[in-house]
Design a protein around this motif. Structure first.
Motif, PDB file in Angstrom:
ATOM      1  N   ASP A 233       0.833  -1.209   0.000  1.00 27.67           N
ATOM      2  CA  ASP A 233       0.000   0.000   0.000  1.00 27.67           C
ATOM      3  C   ASP A 233       0.865   1.256   0.000  1.00 27.67           C
ATOM      4  O   ASP A 233       0.545   2.251  -0.666  1.00 27.67           O
ATOM      5  N   ILE A 234       1.965   1.221   0.751  1.00 28.44           N
ATOM      6  CA  ILE A 234       2.871   2.372   0.798  1.00 28.44           C
ATOM      7  C   ILE A 234       3.418   2.680  -0.593  1.00 28.44           C
ATOM      8  O   ILE A 234       3.535   3.840  -0.995  1.00 28.44           O
ATOM      9  N   LYS A 235       3.723   1.639  -1.351  1.00 22.83           N
ATOM     10  CA  LYS A 235       4.366   1.830  -2.653  1.00 22.83           C
ATOM     11  C   LYS A 235       3.381   2.137  -3.772  1.00 22.83           C
ATOM     12  O   LYS A 235       3.790   2.562  -4.859  1.00 22.83           O
ATOM     13  N   THR A 236       2.092   1.929  -3.516  1.00 27.85           N
ATOM     14  CA  THR A 236       1.119   2.121  -4.598  1.00 27.85           C
ATOM     15  C   THR A 236       0.097   3.218  -4.325  1.00 27.85           C
ATOM     16  O   THR A 236      -0.583   3.658  -5.255  1.00 27.85           O
ATOM     17  N   GLN A 243       2.820  10.912   4.879  1.00 26.77           N
ATOM     18  CA  GLN A 243       2.111  10.434   6.061  1.00 26.77           C
ATOM     19  C   GLN A 243       3.029   9.577   6.937  1.00 26.77           C
ATOM     20  O   GLN A 243       4.007   8.999   6.465  1.00 26.77           O
ATOM     21  N   HIS A 244       2.689   9.484   8.223  1.00 27.21           N
ATOM     22  CA  HIS A 244       3.432   8.644   9.157  1.00 27.21           C
ATOM     23  C   HIS A 244       2.739   7.287   9.256  1.00 27.21           C
ATOM     24  O   HIS A 244       1.529   7.217   9.479  1.00 27.21           O
ATOM     25  N   VAL A 245       3.508   6.220   9.084  1.00 29.29           N
ATOM     26  CA  VAL A 245       2.954   4.870   9.085  1.00 29.29           C
ATOM     27  C   VAL A 245       3.826   3.960   9.939  1.00 29.29           C
ATOM     28  O   VAL A 245       4.974   4.289  10.266  1.00 29.29           O
ATOM     29  N   THR A 246       3.270   2.799  10.278  1.00 32.47           N
ATOM     30  CA  THR A 246       4.010   1.761  11.001  1.00 32.47           C
ATOM     31  C   THR A 246       3.950   0.470  10.200  1.00 32.47           C
ATOM     32  O   THR A 246       2.878   0.078   9.728  1.00 32.47           O
ATOM     33  N   VAL A 247       5.099  -0.166  10.024  1.00 31.87           N
ATOM     34  CA  VAL A 247       5.177  -1.432   9.299  1.00 31.87           C
ATOM     35  C   VAL A 247       5.948  -2.440  10.146  1.00 31.87           C
ATOM     36  O   VAL A 247       6.725  -2.066  11.028  1.00 31.87           O
ATOM     37  N   VAL A 295       6.517   8.374   5.022  1.00 34.24           N
ATOM     38  CA  VAL A 295       6.656   7.932   3.634  1.00 34.24           C
ATOM     39  C   VAL A 295       7.123   9.110   2.789  1.00 34.24           C
ATOM     40  O   VAL A 295       6.562  10.208   2.866  1.00 34.24           O
ATOM     41  N   GLN A 296       8.158   8.886   1.983  1.00 30.29           N
ATOM     42  CA  GLN A 296       8.649   9.959   1.123  1.00 30.29           C
ATOM     43  C   GLN A 296       8.923   9.428  -0.280  1.00 30.29           C
ATOM     44  O   GLN A 296       9.142   8.233  -0.484  1.00 30.29           O
ATOM     45  N   SER A 303      10.249   5.521  -0.246  1.00 28.40           N
ATOM     46  CA  SER A 303      11.018   4.981   0.880  1.00 28.40           C
ATOM     47  C   SER A 303      10.366   5.421   2.183  1.00 28.40           C
ATOM     48  O   SER A 303       9.432   6.232   2.198  1.00 28.40           O
ATOM     49  N   LEU A 304      10.879   4.881   3.282  1.00 33.63           N
ATOM     50  CA  LEU A 304      10.370   5.222   4.608  1.00 33.63           C
ATOM     51  C   LEU A 304      11.492   5.856   5.410  1.00 33.63           C
ATOM     52  O   LEU A 304      12.543   5.242   5.624  1.00 33.63           O
TER      53      LEU A 304
END
Length: 426
Positions: A233-236, A243-247, A295-296, A303-304
Protein backbone atom coordinates in the motif's frame (compact mmCIF):
# COMPACT_ATOMS: atom_id res chain seq x y z
CA UNK A 1 -1.04 4.29 18.22
CA UNK A 2 -4.59 3.73 19.40
CA UNK A 3 -5.73 2.40 22.71
CA UNK A 4 -8.92 0.40 23.09
CA UNK A 5 -10.33 0.28 26.60
CA UNK A 6 -12.55 -2.50 27.86
CA UNK A 7 -14.17 -3.17 31.20
CA UNK A 8 -11.85 -3.37 34.19
CA UNK A 9 -11.82 -6.19 36.71
CA UNK A 10 -11.30 -5.45 40.39
CA UNK A 11 -9.07 -7.76 42.33
CA UNK A 12 -6.92 -7.96 45.42
CA UNK A 13 -3.42 -9.40 45.75
CA UNK A 14 -2.24 -10.78 49.08
CA UNK A 15 1.15 -12.27 49.98
CA UNK A 16 1.97 -14.72 52.72
CA UNK A 17 4.54 -12.27 54.10
CA UNK A 18 1.86 -9.58 54.39
CA UNK A 19 -0.46 -11.90 56.33
CA UNK A 20 2.31 -12.92 58.72
CA UNK A 21 3.09 -9.28 59.50
CA UNK A 22 -0.34 -8.95 61.10
CA UNK A 23 1.23 -10.60 64.14
CA UNK A 24 3.65 -8.55 66.26
CA UNK A 25 5.85 -11.63 66.62
CA UNK A 26 5.32 -13.58 63.43
CA UNK A 27 6.27 -17.23 63.40
CA UNK A 28 7.43 -18.45 60.01
CA UNK A 29 6.70 -22.14 59.41
CA UNK A 30 9.67 -24.34 58.59
CA UNK A 31 8.43 -24.98 55.04
CA UNK A 32 8.19 -21.27 54.17
CA UNK A 33 11.31 -19.24 53.43
CA UNK A 34 11.54 -15.84 55.07
CA UNK A 35 12.62 -14.58 51.62
CA UNK A 36 10.66 -16.71 49.14
CA UNK A 37 11.89 -16.95 45.56
CA UNK A 38 9.57 -14.60 43.70
CA UNK A 39 10.35 -16.31 40.39
CA UNK A 40 8.51 -19.43 41.55
CA UNK A 41 5.33 -17.36 41.94
CA UNK A 42 5.01 -16.26 38.33
CA UNK A 43 1.83 -17.47 36.64
CA UNK A 44 0.44 -17.95 33.16
CA UNK A 45 -2.50 -15.57 33.34
CA UNK A 46 -4.11 -15.67 29.88
CA UNK A 47 -3.67 -17.65 26.65
CA UNK A 48 -5.20 -17.01 23.22
CA UNK A 49 -4.57 -19.21 20.17
CA UNK A 50 -7.14 -18.07 17.60
CA UNK A 51 -5.32 -15.07 16.15
CA UNK A 52 -6.41 -14.09 12.64
CA UNK A 53 -9.14 -16.67 12.11
CA UNK A 54 -12.76 -16.54 11.01
CA UNK A 55 -15.65 -18.99 11.14
CA UNK A 56 -16.36 -21.15 8.09
CA UNK A 57 -19.42 -19.09 7.18
CA UNK A 58 -17.51 -15.83 7.69
CA UNK A 59 -19.93 -14.55 10.31
CA UNK A 60 -17.41 -14.51 13.20
CA UNK A 61 -13.88 -13.12 12.98
CA UNK A 62 -11.03 -13.19 15.48
CA UNK A 63 -10.74 -10.04 17.60
CA UNK A 64 -6.94 -10.05 17.26
CA UNK A 65 -4.60 -10.97 14.45
CA UNK A 66 -1.99 -12.57 16.73
CA UNK A 67 -2.00 -15.28 19.38
CA UNK A 68 -0.69 -14.26 22.79
CA UNK A 69 0.47 -15.52 26.17
CA UNK A 70 0.14 -13.21 29.15
CA UNK A 71 2.15 -13.72 32.35
CA UNK A 72 1.61 -12.10 35.74
CA UNK A 73 3.91 -11.49 38.70
CA UNK A 74 1.80 -11.45 41.85
CA UNK A 75 4.76 -10.77 44.15
CA UNK A 76 6.30 -7.51 45.35
CA UNK A 77 9.62 -8.21 43.62
CA UNK A 78 10.76 -7.72 40.03
CA UNK A 79 11.83 -10.98 38.38
CA UNK A 80 14.49 -11.28 35.67
CA UNK A 81 13.35 -13.65 32.93
CA UNK A 82 16.67 -14.60 31.33
CA UNK A 83 16.54 -18.15 32.77
CA UNK A 84 12.92 -18.71 31.73
CA UNK A 85 11.33 -20.37 28.71
CA UNK A 86 7.79 -20.76 27.44
CA UNK A 87 6.97 -24.10 25.85
CA UNK A 88 3.94 -25.00 23.74
CA UNK A 89 3.11 -28.68 23.20
CA UNK A 90 0.38 -29.67 20.76
CA UNK A 91 -2.44 -32.06 21.56
CA UNK A 92 -0.66 -35.16 20.24
CA UNK A 93 2.54 -34.28 22.06
CA UNK A 94 4.64 -34.65 18.91
CA UNK A 95 5.29 -30.93 18.33
CA UNK A 96 7.10 -28.87 20.97
CA UNK A 97 7.95 -25.20 20.38
CA UNK A 98 9.95 -23.07 22.79
CA UNK A 99 10.46 -19.34 23.35
CA UNK A 100 13.63 -18.36 25.23
CA UNK A 101 13.53 -15.10 27.15
CA UNK A 102 16.62 -12.91 26.79
CA UNK A 103 18.87 -10.93 29.10
CA UNK A 104 17.27 -7.69 30.20
CA UNK A 105 13.68 -8.90 30.03
CA UNK A 106 12.04 -8.36 33.42
CA UNK A 107 8.52 -8.80 34.74
CA UNK A 108 7.82 -6.07 37.27
CA UNK A 109 6.27 -6.63 40.69
CA UNK A 110 2.47 -6.95 40.54
CA UNK A 111 2.52 -6.47 36.79
CA UNK A 112 1.90 -8.21 33.49
CA UNK A 113 4.29 -9.37 30.76
CA UNK A 114 2.71 -9.87 27.34
CA UNK A 115 4.13 -12.03 24.56
CA UNK A 116 2.66 -11.57 21.10
CA UNK A 117 2.52 -14.73 19.05
CA UNK A 118 1.98 -15.96 15.55
CA UNK A 119 -0.26 -14.14 13.10
CA UNK A 120 -2.15 -16.79 11.16
CA UNK A 121 -2.15 -15.93 7.47
CA UNK A 122 -2.93 -17.54 4.17
CA UNK A 123 -4.51 -20.89 5.05
CA UNK A 124 -8.23 -21.60 4.88
CA UNK A 125 -9.78 -20.13 8.01
CA UNK A 126 -6.58 -18.20 8.80
CA UNK A 127 -7.02 -14.90 6.98
CA UNK A 128 -5.26 -12.42 9.25
CA UNK A 129 -8.40 -10.88 10.73
CA UNK A 130 -8.33 -8.80 13.90
CA UNK A 131 -6.42 -5.93 15.45
CA UNK A 132 -2.66 -5.86 16.00
CA UNK A 133 -1.48 -5.04 19.52
CA UNK A 134 1.76 -3.98 21.17
CA UNK A 135 3.54 -6.37 23.52
CA UNK A 136 6.56 -6.73 25.79
CA UNK A 137 8.09 -9.50 23.68
CA UNK A 138 7.36 -11.27 20.41
CA UNK A 139 7.41 -14.94 19.50
CA UNK A 140 5.87 -14.66 16.02
CA UNK A 141 9.22 -14.95 14.26
CA UNK A 142 10.87 -17.62 12.09
CA UNK A 143 13.39 -18.45 14.83
CA UNK A 144 11.16 -18.09 17.87
CA UNK A 145 7.74 -18.77 16.46
CA UNK A 146 5.08 -20.68 18.37
CA UNK A 147 1.98 -21.64 16.43
CA UNK A 148 -0.70 -22.44 19.01
CA UNK A 149 -3.96 -24.25 18.36
CA UNK A 150 -7.12 -22.34 19.17
CA UNK A 151 -8.86 -25.57 20.23
CA UNK A 152 -6.49 -27.54 22.46
CA UNK A 153 -2.89 -27.53 23.62
CA UNK A 154 -0.45 -27.03 26.48
CA UNK A 155 1.64 -24.07 27.65
CA UNK A 156 4.41 -24.38 30.25
CA UNK A 157 6.50 -21.70 31.94
CA UNK A 158 9.88 -23.07 33.00
CA UNK A 159 12.87 -21.73 34.88
CA UNK A 160 15.76 -23.75 33.51
CA UNK A 161 14.28 -27.28 33.67
CA UNK A 162 11.81 -26.60 36.49
CA UNK A 163 8.15 -26.12 35.56
CA UNK A 164 6.90 -22.98 37.33
CA UNK A 165 3.37 -23.02 35.92
CA UNK A 166 1.46 -25.03 33.32
CA UNK A 167 -1.84 -24.84 31.46
CA UNK A 168 -3.79 -27.36 29.39
CA UNK A 169 -6.79 -26.06 27.45
CA UNK A 170 -9.42 -27.83 25.39
CA UNK A 171 -9.17 -31.60 25.55
CA UNK A 172 -5.60 -32.40 24.42
CA UNK A 173 -4.50 -36.03 24.10
CA UNK A 174 -1.28 -35.11 25.90
CA UNK A 175 -1.80 -33.15 29.12
CA UNK A 176 1.02 -31.00 30.50
CA UNK A 177 -1.10 -28.71 32.67
CA UNK A 178 -2.18 -28.79 36.29
CA UNK A 179 -5.23 -30.81 37.31
CA UNK A 180 -7.86 -31.06 34.58
CA UNK A 181 -7.85 -28.85 31.45
CA UNK A 182 -10.04 -25.77 31.06
CA UNK A 183 -12.51 -26.48 28.23
CA UNK A 184 -14.95 -24.50 26.09
CA UNK A 185 -12.42 -22.28 24.30
CA UNK A 186 -13.08 -21.15 20.70
CA UNK A 187 -10.99 -19.15 18.21
CA UNK A 188 -12.60 -15.88 19.32
CA UNK A 189 -12.15 -16.50 23.06
CA UNK A 190 -9.23 -16.95 25.44
CA UNK A 191 -8.72 -18.60 28.82
CA UNK A 192 -7.82 -16.34 31.76
CA UNK A 193 -7.17 -16.94 35.44
CA UNK A 194 -9.93 -15.93 37.82
CA UNK A 195 -8.40 -13.12 39.90
CA UNK A 196 -4.93 -14.72 39.65
CA UNK A 197 -6.12 -17.84 41.50
CA UNK A 198 -3.64 -20.74 41.43
CA UNK A 199 -4.88 -23.94 43.09
CA UNK A 200 -2.98 -26.14 40.61
CA UNK A 201 -6.20 -27.08 38.82
CA UNK A 202 -6.67 -25.44 35.41
CA UNK A 203 -10.41 -26.14 35.16
CA UNK A 204 -11.03 -24.39 38.48
CA UNK A 205 -8.50 -21.57 38.14
CA UNK A 206 -9.34 -20.42 34.58
CA UNK A 207 -12.42 -19.18 32.76
CA UNK A 208 -13.27 -18.64 29.09
CA UNK A 209 -13.42 -14.91 28.31
CA UNK A 210 -13.14 -12.28 25.59
CA UNK A 211 -9.40 -11.93 24.83
CA UNK A 212 -7.64 -9.00 26.51
CA UNK A 213 -3.88 -8.86 25.78
CA UNK A 214 -2.46 -6.71 28.59
CA UNK A 215 1.17 -5.60 28.54
CA UNK A 216 3.32 -4.30 31.38
CA UNK A 217 2.24 -1.01 32.92
CA UNK A 218 -1.37 -1.42 31.79
CA UNK A 219 -4.57 -2.35 33.58
CA UNK A 220 -6.53 -5.46 32.62
CA UNK A 221 -8.75 -4.60 29.66
CA UNK A 222 -6.56 -1.72 28.47
CA UNK A 223 -5.09 -2.89 25.14
CA UNK A 224 -2.45 -0.96 23.17
CA UNK A 225 -3.39 -1.30 19.50
CA UNK A 226 -1.09 -0.74 16.53
CA UNK A 227 -2.30 0.29 13.09
CA UNK A 228 0.01 -1.46 10.62
CA UNK A 229 0.32 -0.48 6.96
CA UNK A 230 1.17 -2.98 4.24
CA UNK A 231 4.33 -2.18 2.27
CA UNK A 232 2.43 -2.78 -0.98
CA UNK A 233 0.00 0.00 0.00
CA UNK A 234 2.87 2.37 0.80
CA UNK A 235 4.37 1.83 -2.65
CA UNK A 236 1.12 2.12 -4.60
CA UNK A 237 -1.03 4.67 -2.76
CA UNK A 238 0.08 8.23 -3.46
CA UNK A 239 -2.07 9.53 -0.59
CA UNK A 240 0.39 7.98 1.89
CA UNK A 241 3.31 10.15 0.75
CA UNK A 242 4.12 12.52 3.60
CA UNK A 243 2.11 10.43 6.06
CA UNK A 244 3.43 8.64 9.16
CA UNK A 245 2.95 4.87 9.08
CA UNK A 246 4.01 1.76 11.00
CA UNK A 247 5.18 -1.43 9.30
CA UNK A 248 6.50 -4.78 10.49
CA UNK A 249 8.74 -7.18 8.63
CA UNK A 250 12.14 -8.77 8.17
CA UNK A 251 15.31 -6.95 7.11
CA UNK A 252 16.09 -8.44 3.69
CA UNK A 253 19.30 -6.45 3.08
CA UNK A 254 21.40 -4.05 5.15
CA UNK A 255 23.65 -1.19 3.94
CA UNK A 256 23.84 -2.34 0.33
CA UNK A 257 25.72 -0.25 -2.25
CA UNK A 258 24.16 -0.81 -5.65
CA UNK A 259 26.64 0.81 -8.07
CA UNK A 260 30.26 1.95 -8.24
CA UNK A 261 29.30 5.59 -8.88
CA UNK A 262 26.58 5.69 -6.24
CA UNK A 263 26.85 6.82 -2.63
CA UNK A 264 23.42 5.60 -1.51
CA UNK A 265 23.28 2.63 0.86
CA UNK A 266 20.06 0.63 0.88
CA UNK A 267 18.50 -1.21 3.80
CA UNK A 268 15.30 -3.04 2.96
CA UNK A 269 12.45 -4.42 5.04
CA UNK A 270 9.94 -6.86 3.56
CA UNK A 271 6.54 -8.09 4.71
CA UNK A 272 4.17 -10.51 2.99
CA UNK A 273 3.16 -7.84 0.45
CA UNK A 274 6.39 -6.18 -0.67
CA UNK A 275 9.76 -4.65 0.21
CA UNK A 276 10.72 -1.07 1.03
CA UNK A 277 13.90 0.97 1.49
CA UNK A 278 14.09 2.06 5.15
CA UNK A 279 16.26 5.17 5.41
CA UNK A 280 18.06 5.51 8.73
CA UNK A 281 17.45 1.92 9.82
CA UNK A 282 20.40 0.45 11.72
CA UNK A 283 19.67 -3.28 11.74
CA UNK A 284 21.13 -6.54 10.53
CA UNK A 285 19.95 -8.74 7.69
CA UNK A 286 17.45 -11.31 8.94
CA UNK A 287 16.24 -9.39 11.99
CA UNK A 288 12.52 -8.68 12.39
CA UNK A 289 11.58 -5.10 13.17
CA UNK A 290 8.66 -2.76 13.66
CA UNK A 291 9.27 0.64 12.03
CA UNK A 292 7.44 3.93 12.33
CA UNK A 293 8.32 6.76 9.98
CA UNK A 294 7.28 9.11 7.19
CA UNK A 295 6.66 7.93 3.63
CA UNK A 296 8.65 9.96 1.12
CA UNK A 297 9.21 10.02 -2.62
CA UNK A 298 12.58 11.11 -4.03
CA UNK A 299 13.27 10.92 -7.77
CA UNK A 300 10.36 8.55 -8.18
CA UNK A 301 11.55 6.15 -5.45
CA UNK A 302 9.28 5.48 -2.46
CA UNK A 303 11.02 4.98 0.88
CA UNK A 304 10.37 5.22 4.61
CA UNK A 305 12.26 7.80 6.67
CA UNK A 306 12.64 6.06 10.03
CA UNK A 307 11.59 7.75 13.27
CA UNK A 308 11.19 4.79 15.64
CA UNK A 309 12.51 1.22 15.61
CA UNK A 310 11.40 -1.74 17.73
CA UNK A 311 13.40 -4.93 17.21
CA UNK A 312 10.98 -7.85 17.34
CA UNK A 313 13.66 -10.51 16.93
CA UNK A 314 17.40 -9.80 17.18
CA UNK A 315 18.45 -13.13 15.67
CA UNK A 316 19.72 -12.96 12.10
CA UNK A 317 17.33 -15.49 10.59
CA UNK A 318 17.54 -16.70 7.01
CA UNK A 319 15.82 -14.40 4.53
CA UNK A 320 13.60 -16.11 1.94
CA UNK A 321 15.19 -16.24 -1.51
CA UNK A 322 13.00 -16.25 -4.61
CA UNK A 323 14.29 -18.31 -7.55
CA UNK A 324 13.21 -16.27 -10.57
CA UNK A 325 14.14 -15.50 -14.15
CA UNK A 326 16.28 -12.50 -15.01
CA UNK A 327 13.19 -10.70 -16.31
CA UNK A 328 11.09 -11.47 -13.23
CA UNK A 329 13.85 -10.15 -10.95
CA UNK A 330 13.42 -6.66 -12.41
CA UNK A 331 10.09 -6.30 -10.58
CA UNK A 332 11.37 -7.36 -7.16
CA UNK A 333 13.15 -4.39 -5.59
CA UNK A 334 14.29 -5.15 -2.06
CA UNK A 335 13.86 -8.91 -2.37
CA UNK A 336 16.58 -11.54 -2.15
CA UNK A 337 16.55 -13.42 -5.47
CA UNK A 338 18.45 -16.22 -7.16
CA UNK A 339 18.85 -15.98 -10.94
CA UNK A 340 20.42 -18.41 -13.38
CA UNK A 341 21.45 -17.08 -16.77
CA UNK A 342 24.12 -16.74 -19.45
CA UNK A 343 26.77 -14.03 -19.13
CA UNK A 344 26.25 -11.83 -22.18
CA UNK A 345 28.52 -8.94 -21.13
CA UNK A 346 30.93 -8.04 -18.33
CA UNK A 347 33.05 -5.27 -16.86
CA UNK A 348 35.45 -5.34 -13.93
CA UNK A 349 32.62 -5.32 -11.38
CA UNK A 350 29.44 -6.11 -13.32
CA UNK A 351 27.92 -8.95 -15.28
CA UNK A 352 24.94 -8.84 -17.61
CA UNK A 353 22.73 -11.92 -17.67
CA UNK A 354 20.63 -12.78 -20.71
CA UNK A 355 21.13 -9.25 -22.11
CA UNK A 356 18.69 -7.81 -19.52
CA UNK A 357 19.82 -8.09 -15.90
CA UNK A 358 22.86 -6.27 -14.50
CA UNK A 359 24.70 -7.92 -11.60
CA UNK A 360 26.88 -5.63 -9.49
CA UNK A 361 29.90 -6.67 -7.40
CA UNK A 362 31.28 -4.04 -5.04
CA UNK A 363 35.10 -3.94 -5.05
CA UNK A 364 34.98 -4.89 -1.37
CA UNK A 365 33.17 -8.12 -2.33
CA UNK A 366 35.21 -9.30 -5.27
CA UNK A 367 35.77 -8.83 -8.98
CA UNK A 368 34.55 -10.75 -12.01
CA UNK A 369 37.94 -11.55 -13.61
CA UNK A 370 37.39 -15.31 -13.47
CA UNK A 371 34.02 -15.15 -15.22
CA UNK A 372 33.82 -15.43 -19.00
CA UNK A 373 31.14 -14.35 -21.43
CA UNK A 374 29.02 -17.28 -22.51
CA UNK A 375 29.24 -19.05 -19.17
CA UNK A 376 26.10 -20.01 -17.30
CA UNK A 377 26.04 -18.71 -13.73
CA UNK A 378 23.68 -18.66 -10.77
CA UNK A 379 23.76 -15.47 -8.72
CA UNK A 380 22.04 -14.67 -5.42
CA UNK A 381 21.58 -11.19 -3.99
CA UNK A 382 19.20 -8.31 -3.40
CA UNK A 383 17.56 -6.19 -6.09
CA UNK A 384 18.45 -2.50 -5.61
CA UNK A 385 18.65 0.55 -7.92
CA UNK A 386 21.92 1.92 -9.28
CA UNK A 387 22.76 5.61 -9.66
CA UNK A 388 20.58 5.81 -12.77
CA UNK A 389 17.61 4.27 -10.97
CA UNK A 390 17.84 0.92 -12.78
CA UNK A 391 17.52 -2.22 -10.69
CA UNK A 392 20.66 -4.32 -10.24
CA UNK A 393 21.14 -7.65 -8.59
CA UNK A 394 23.66 -6.75 -5.88
CA UNK A 395 25.98 -9.52 -4.67
CA UNK A 396 27.13 -9.34 -1.04
CA UNK A 397 29.59 -12.25 -1.17
CA UNK A 398 31.48 -14.11 -3.88
CA UNK A 399 30.04 -17.27 -2.31
CA UNK A 400 26.74 -16.15 -3.85
CA UNK A 401 28.12 -16.61 -7.38
CA UNK A 402 28.31 -20.10 -8.86
CA UNK A 403 29.49 -21.11 -12.32
CA UNK A 404 27.31 -23.86 -13.72
CA UNK A 405 29.40 -26.67 -15.17
CA UNK A 406 28.12 -27.92 -18.50
CA UNK A 407 27.85 -31.70 -18.76
CA UNK A 408 30.53 -32.97 -21.14
CA UNK A 409 29.19 -35.35 -23.83
CA UNK A 410 31.79 -37.97 -24.91
CA UNK A 411 32.69 -37.91 -28.62
CA UNK A 412 32.37 -40.95 -30.93
CA UNK A 413 35.97 -42.14 -30.40
CA UNK A 414 35.55 -42.00 -26.62
CA UNK A 415 32.29 -43.95 -26.84
CA UNK A 416 34.01 -46.67 -28.91
CA UNK A 417 36.80 -46.95 -26.32
CA UNK A 418 34.27 -47.25 -23.51
CA UNK A 419 32.42 -49.98 -25.42
CA UNK A 420 35.70 -51.80 -26.03
CA UNK A 421 36.68 -51.75 -22.37
CA UNK A 422 33.28 -53.08 -21.35
CA UNK A 423 33.53 -56.06 -23.74
CA UNK A 424 37.18 -56.84 -23.03
CA UNK A 425 38.37 -56.05 -26.56
CA UNK A 426 40.90 -53.44 -25.37
Amino acid sequence: MMRSKGSLRRFGVFSLAGILLLSSNPVIPDHVSAEPDASSKLIINEVYGGGGKESKDGSVKAPYKNDFIELYNSTNEDVALDEFTLTYTNSKGDTVQTFQFTDGQVIKANDYFLLRGEATLGDEGDKGFGDVFAADAYYDTPNAGIGMSDEKGNVELKKNETVIDALSYGEPDTIKGEGSPITGITFDTSVRRINFTDTNNNSADFEVVTPSPTMSGYTEGDVELIELTKIADIKTQAKLIGQHVTVEGQVSAANVKASADGSMLYTYIQDDSGALNAIGLDAKKGQRVQLTGMVQEVNGEISLLIEQVIVLDESEADVPVASVSSNEALALEGYQVSVTGDVTAKTENTLTLNNELSVYFDSTVGLTANIEEGQSVTVTGVMAPNQQGQLNLVVSSMDDLAVNEEEKIPNTVELEKIAGYSTGLM
